[in-house]
Design an enzyme around this catalytic site. Structure first.
Site, short mmCIF file in Angstrom:
data_model
loop_
_atom_site.label_atom_id
_atom_site.label_comp_id
_atom_site.label_asym_id
_atom_site.label_seq_id
_atom_site.Cartn_x
_atom_site.Cartn_y
_atom_site.Cartn_z
N ALA A 104 -7.41 11.80 3.16
CA ALA A 104 -8.46 12.20 4.10
C ALA A 104 -9.27 13.35 3.49
CB ALA A 104 -7.83 12.63 5.41
N ASP B 272 -12.27 8.47 7.71
CA ASP B 272 -12.29 9.04 9.07
C ASP B 272 -13.05 10.37 9.06
OD1 ASP B 272 -10.88 7.17 10.64
OD2 ASP B 272 -9.02 7.79 9.64
N ALA C 246 -19.32 2.04 5.39
CA ALA C 246 -18.66 1.38 4.26
C ALA C 246 -19.54 0.30 3.63
CB ALA C 246 -17.33 0.79 4.71
N THR D 28 -3.84 4.80 -1.47
CA THR D 28 -4.85 5.34 -0.55
C THR D 28 -5.58 6.54 -1.15
OG1 THR D 28 -3.32 6.83 0.54
CG2 THR D 28 -3.53 4.62 1.48
N GLU E 5 0.84 -1.21 0.00
CA GLU E 5 0.00 0.00 0.00
C GLU E 5 0.87 1.25 0.00
OE1 GLU E 5 -3.35 0.05 2.79
OE2 GLU E 5 -2.82 2.12 3.29
N HIS F 72 -8.07 2.89 -3.28
CA HIS F 72 -8.86 3.08 -2.06
C HIS F 72 -9.89 4.18 -2.35
CE1 HIS F 72 -5.81 1.32 1.00
NE2 HIS F 72 -5.55 0.85 -0.20
N LYS G 172 -20.49 -5.69 5.62
CA LYS G 172 -19.70 -5.38 4.42
C LYS G 172 -19.53 -6.63 3.57
CE LYS G 172 -16.31 -3.09 6.92
NZ LYS G 172 -15.23 -2.12 7.20
C1 LIG Z 1 -6.73 -1.54 4.99
C2 LIG Z 1 -7.17 -0.14 5.33
C3 LIG Z 1 -7.07 0.86 4.36
C4 LIG Z 1 -7.49 2.16 4.64
N1 LIG Z 1 -7.36 3.12 3.66
C5 LIG Z 1 -7.81 4.39 3.88
C6 LIG Z 1 -7.74 5.39 2.86
O1 LIG Z 1 -7.24 5.14 1.77
N2 LIG Z 1 -8.22 6.62 3.14
C7 LIG Z 1 -8.79 6.92 4.34
O2 LIG Z 1 -9.23 8.08 4.53
N3 LIG Z 1 -8.86 6.00 5.34
C8 LIG Z 1 -8.40 4.74 5.13
N4 LIG Z 1 -8.49 3.78 6.13
C9 LIG Z 1 -9.02 4.17 7.44
C10 LIG Z 1 -10.57 4.07 7.53
O3 LIG Z 1 -11.16 5.00 6.64
C11 LIG Z 1 -10.97 4.37 8.97
O4 LIG Z 1 -10.51 3.37 9.83
C12 LIG Z 1 -12.44 4.71 9.20
O5 LIG Z 1 -12.58 5.25 10.51
C13 LIG Z 1 -13.39 3.52 9.09
O6 LIG Z 1 -13.52 3.08 7.83
P1 LIG Z 1 -14.28 1.68 7.54
O7 LIG Z 1 -14.34 1.53 6.08
O8 LIG Z 1 -13.72 0.60 8.34
O9 LIG Z 1 -15.74 2.09 8.09
P2 LIG Z 1 -17.01 1.22 8.50
O10 LIG Z 1 -16.90 -0.21 8.13
O11 LIG Z 1 -18.20 1.97 8.00
O12 LIG Z 1 -16.96 1.30 10.11
C14 LIG Z 1 -16.85 2.55 10.78
C15 LIG Z 1 -17.46 2.43 12.18
O13 LIG Z 1 -18.88 2.32 12.08
C16 LIG Z 1 -19.38 1.07 12.57
N5 LIG Z 1 -20.35 0.60 11.57
C17 LIG Z 1 -20.07 0.12 10.33
N6 LIG Z 1 -21.20 -0.15 9.65
C18 LIG Z 1 -22.23 0.15 10.48
C19 LIG Z 1 -23.65 0.11 10.33
N7 LIG Z 1 -24.22 -0.31 9.20
N8 LIG Z 1 -24.42 0.52 11.38
C20 LIG Z 1 -23.84 0.96 12.54
N9 LIG Z 1 -22.50 1.02 12.72
C21 LIG Z 1 -21.70 0.64 11.71
C22 LIG Z 1 -18.16 0.16 12.67
O14 LIG Z 1 -18.27 -0.79 13.73
C23 LIG Z 1 -17.03 1.17 12.94
O15 LIG Z 1 -16.95 1.50 14.30
C24 LIG Z 1 -8.03 2.48 5.91
C25 LIG Z 1 -8.11 1.47 6.89
C26 LIG Z 1 -7.68 0.19 6.62
C27 LIG Z 1 -7.75 -0.87 7.67
#
Ligand SMILES: Cc1cc2nc3c(=O)[nH]c(=O)nc-3n(C[C@H](O)[C@H](O)[C@H](O)COP(=O)(O)OP(=O)(O)OC[C@H]3O[C@@H](n4cnc5c(N)ncnc54)[C@H](O)[C@@H]3O)c2cc1C
Length: 297
Positions: free
Chosen positions: A51, A109, A127, A48, A17, A77, A168
């Site tokens: 933000a 985030d 997501a 990526t 990455e 991403h 997801k």
């Molecule tokens: C491999 C990897 C790559 C990443 N790449 C990037 C990037 O390129 N750019 C960037 O800005 N960030 C990136 N991130 C960080 C990521 O955007 C953050 O961790 C963000 O806070 C959560 O994203 P997520 O897709 O996991 O969100 P989600 O899966 O939506 O989860 C976010 C929060 O909401 C909760 N949640 C999820 N779905 C629901 C629902 N339907 N109802 C109620 N609660 C729910 C989850 O438990 C979690 O606490 C990356 C993280 C990882 C692990």
């Protein structure tokens, strides 16, 4: 190769990455890094999405460069931050038109200064909704999603987080890429809990080699991964010796990866932070073959 097919036949999937650099010297350093790491023929290089959507175009441009000039599969991403549904579909169409067939689908985030994630008007909140949107408009797209062995910081507990991860997967994600971790036990427990919850997609551990203690401390303050005491002790004993810190970090990552491979992980996703030196050392130590062919055209 598409994420959906990648891990099917038991082939180990190495992925790396990178992030879009902020300036031209960063671009030059990244290109050198890519040339070196692509010699190990990763299954894909992921780029990526900055933000707040700050690298919206750059992410697609870099993925196109990886595919067209370096002849390696790219994964873009993508986050829901600051975009309406229509804007999300438009970006996905641009990525698709640029030849990108893998998306890492993320919520993103909350922008700096905001405590909670507030979706754009007419945008998406989680997501899993983005995965649904992608499947609806681009049914053949390969989709990776994020998983958190030590629980996402906003989740009330690990079970709730797991239920949300399953959303997801049920929406159509092909594979799960984890947040970085330093204690493999968290990964093994997470994998077991996923299996019990009926999550049947490949789970790929995310590894970030430490190259500089100060840099990793900054990153660790943003995620909730445990920093094992023995590792902290070694790094602190190295004091300001950057070379020693690098050696400690690389040796630790090699041991971590050796154990993960022994435990049968389908691949490893490396957070390379746009530098090749540490990963090269790790790939060589793990015996990943390096081609001598000329890569870039
Ligand atoms: C491999 C990897 C790559 C990443 N790449 C990037 C990037 O390129 N750019 C960037 O800005 N960030 C990136 N991130 C960080 C990521 O955007 C953050 O961790 C963000 O806070 C959560 O994203 P997520 O897709 O996991 O969100 P989600 O899966 O939506 O989860 C976010 C929060 O909401 C909760 N949640 C999820 N779905 C629901 C629902 N339907 N109802 C109620 N609660 C729910 C989850 O438990 C979690 O606490 C990356 C993280 C990882 C692990």
């Amino acid at each position: 190769m598409q994420i959906s097919e990648l891990y099917r036949d038991g082939t180990f999937g190495l992925s790396v990455e990178i992030f879009p650099p902020r300036n031209e010297s960063g671009d030059a350093e990244l290109f050198k890094t890519l040339e070196e790491l692509i010699r190990y023929q990763p299954a894909f290089v992921s780029c990526t999405y900055g933000a707040g959507g700050s690298t919206s175009k750059r992410t697609i441009e870099l993925c196109a460069l990886i595919q067209n000039q370096l002849h390696n599969t790219a994964t873009a991403h993508f986050t829901c931050v600051n975009s309406t549904r229509e804007e999300l579909v438009e970006w996905l169409q641009n990525a698709f038109d640029a030849g990108i067939t893998n998306i890492m689908a993320l919520r993103g985030d909350p922008p700096a200064g905001q405590e909670t994630f507030v979706p754009a008007d007419g945008g998406l909140k989680y997501a899993n909704e983005l995965v649904t949107l992608i499947r609806e408009h681009f049914p053949k797209m390969g989709i990776g999603v994020a998983g958190y062995p030590e629980c996402h910081p906003e989740a009330s507990d690990a079970n709730v987080d797991l239920t949300n991860l399953k959303r997801k997967v049920d929406a159509g994600a092909d594979a799960i890429y984890t947040q970085l971790f330093f204690n493999n036990e968290h990964f093994y427990q997470f994998r077991e809990r996923c299996s019990q919850a009926g999550i049947d997609r490949p789970i790929i551990p995310g590894i970030m080699p430490i190259t500089e203690y100060r840099r990793i401390q900054r990153i660790m303050s943003m995620c909730s991964s445990e920093f094992p005491a023995d590792l902290v002790g070694q790094l602190e004993a190295a004091q300001d010796d950057l070379e020693a810190q690098f050696e400690i970090g690389v040796e630790y990552a090699i041991r971590q990866c050796e154990q993960l491979i022994k435990e049968g992980v389908p691949g490893i996703h490396f957070y390379v932070l746009n530098r090749s030196q540490a990963c090269k050392r790790i790939f060589d130590a793990l015996g990943f073959p390096e081609t001598q062919e000329n890569i870039a055209t």
